[in-house]
Design a protein around this motif. Sequence first.
Motif, PDB file in Angstrom:
ATOM      1  N   LEU A 144     -12.076   2.969   2.830  1.00 57.95           N
ATOM      2  CA  LEU A 144     -11.613   3.632   4.053  1.00 57.95           C
ATOM      3  C   LEU A 144     -12.164   2.842   5.229  1.00 57.95           C
ATOM      4  N   ASN A 145     -11.279   2.289   6.079  1.00 56.97           N
ATOM      5  CA  ASN A 145     -11.788   1.479   7.183  1.00 56.97           C
ATOM      6  C   ASN A 145     -12.224   2.353   8.352  1.00 56.97           C
ATOM      7  N   ASP A 171     -10.932   2.965  11.105  1.00 59.97           N
ATOM      8  CA  ASP A 171      -9.866   3.752  11.742  1.00 59.97           C
ATOM      9  C   ASP A 171      -9.358   4.876  10.834  1.00 59.97           C
ATOM     10  N   TYR A 190      -8.060   4.463   7.700  1.00 64.05           N
ATOM     11  CA  TYR A 190      -6.944   4.062   6.836  1.00 64.05           C
ATOM     12  C   TYR A 190      -7.453   3.474   5.528  1.00 64.05           C
ATOM     13  N   ARG A 191      -6.682   3.718   4.466  1.00 72.86           N
ATOM     14  CA  ARG A 191      -7.007   3.177   3.156  1.00 72.86           C
ATOM     15  C   ARG A 191      -6.386   1.792   2.980  1.00 72.86           C
ATOM     16  N   GLY A 193      -2.717   1.564   3.520  1.00 75.63           N
ATOM     17  CA  GLY A 193      -2.200   2.031   4.808  1.00 75.63           C
ATOM     18  C   GLY A 193      -2.095   3.537   4.964  1.00 75.63           C
ATOM     19  N   ARG A 194      -2.481   4.280   3.934  1.00 70.08           N
ATOM     20  CA  ARG A 194      -2.406   5.743   4.024  1.00 70.08           C
ATOM     21  C   ARG A 194      -3.659   6.324   4.672  1.00 70.08           C
ATOM     22  N   ARG A 195      -3.517   7.523   5.231  1.00 70.07           N
ATOM     23  CA  ARG A 195      -4.668   8.319   5.640  1.00 70.07           C
ATOM     24  C   ARG A 195      -5.274   8.947   4.386  1.00 70.07           C
ATOM     25  N   GLN A 196      -6.459   9.529   4.512  1.00 70.45           N
ATOM     26  CA  GLN A 196      -7.166  10.013   3.323  1.00 70.45           C
ATOM     27  C   GLN A 196      -6.452  11.173   2.633  1.00 70.45           C
ATOM     28  N   GLU A 221      -3.096  11.680   2.637  1.00 73.12           N
ATOM     29  CA  GLU A 221      -1.677  11.380   2.386  1.00 73.12           C
ATOM     30  C   GLU A 221      -1.418  11.064   0.920  1.00 73.12           C
TER      31      GLU A 221
END
Length: 266
Positions: free
Chosen positions: A8-9, A11, A13-14, A17-20, A22
């Motif tokens: 998880l960066n 910002d 995002y995984r 490119g997904r949120r945690q 999603e």
Amino acid sequence: MGSRVEILNDDGYRSDGRRQFELRDITMDLSPRGTADGSAMITHGLTQVMVSVFGPREAKMRAQTLHDRAVLNVEVNIAPFSTGERRKRNRGDKRILELAASIKSTFEPVVQTALYPRSQIDIYVHVLQQDGGLLQASINAATLALVGAGIPLLDLVCAVTGGVHSTSPMLDLTTLEENDIPHLTVAVMPKTGNVTLVTMETRLHVDRFGDIFKLTCDAAQVIHQEMKRAAYARTRRLVDAMDVDSKSILLTGDNVDKDTAMNELE
């Protein structure tokens, strides 16, 4: 010890490119395949599983026959090209046997086996591509294949994988994430909220369990809606096909006046 990869960066995002919270893109296909009574193909991201269901039919082995209900038989086959690992897994492989056992225990309380005494229902799981969430994809595909076979269920079964990175709960993990963080798979019957499976292959702190468990149960409701849409679309296609067949019979029947038939259809 820190994570070997960035799960998880900064910002939020995984790596894909997904949120945690999603889910990955899901596709569901209930098209008939071969001689199976019911079949379904499902993808969760890059993970792809096909399930074929045969039965209820006469039990092959008398010693395994139950006089009061049907026996569920689950077999899993993992295609050699489905993953990057070079190891070939046969039917006696421990991981394959555990996967089959988990799927069987998930559906035994759900399939109304008492309606089919002295018979068996065979569920064949074919893993075509793997990128995490293999058990959830297998369970979700099996649910749809059983629906396609017309086998009565107490409810649909929806499975979701969840994990925790540091203190951040995450849903629908990829292989990269599964290899690096504690995770579990939960299978839920959405109408009642009953849970038919909770399985963990890694240790998860008890303080984190409640959050991720609730999150996976909520996510199961999303998958439930997708399943209902897929099942409805298949039923619609079957009804439309029956209508076409009925029209064809009316128009080609030997004892039917075609003008009368056309008037009736209009």
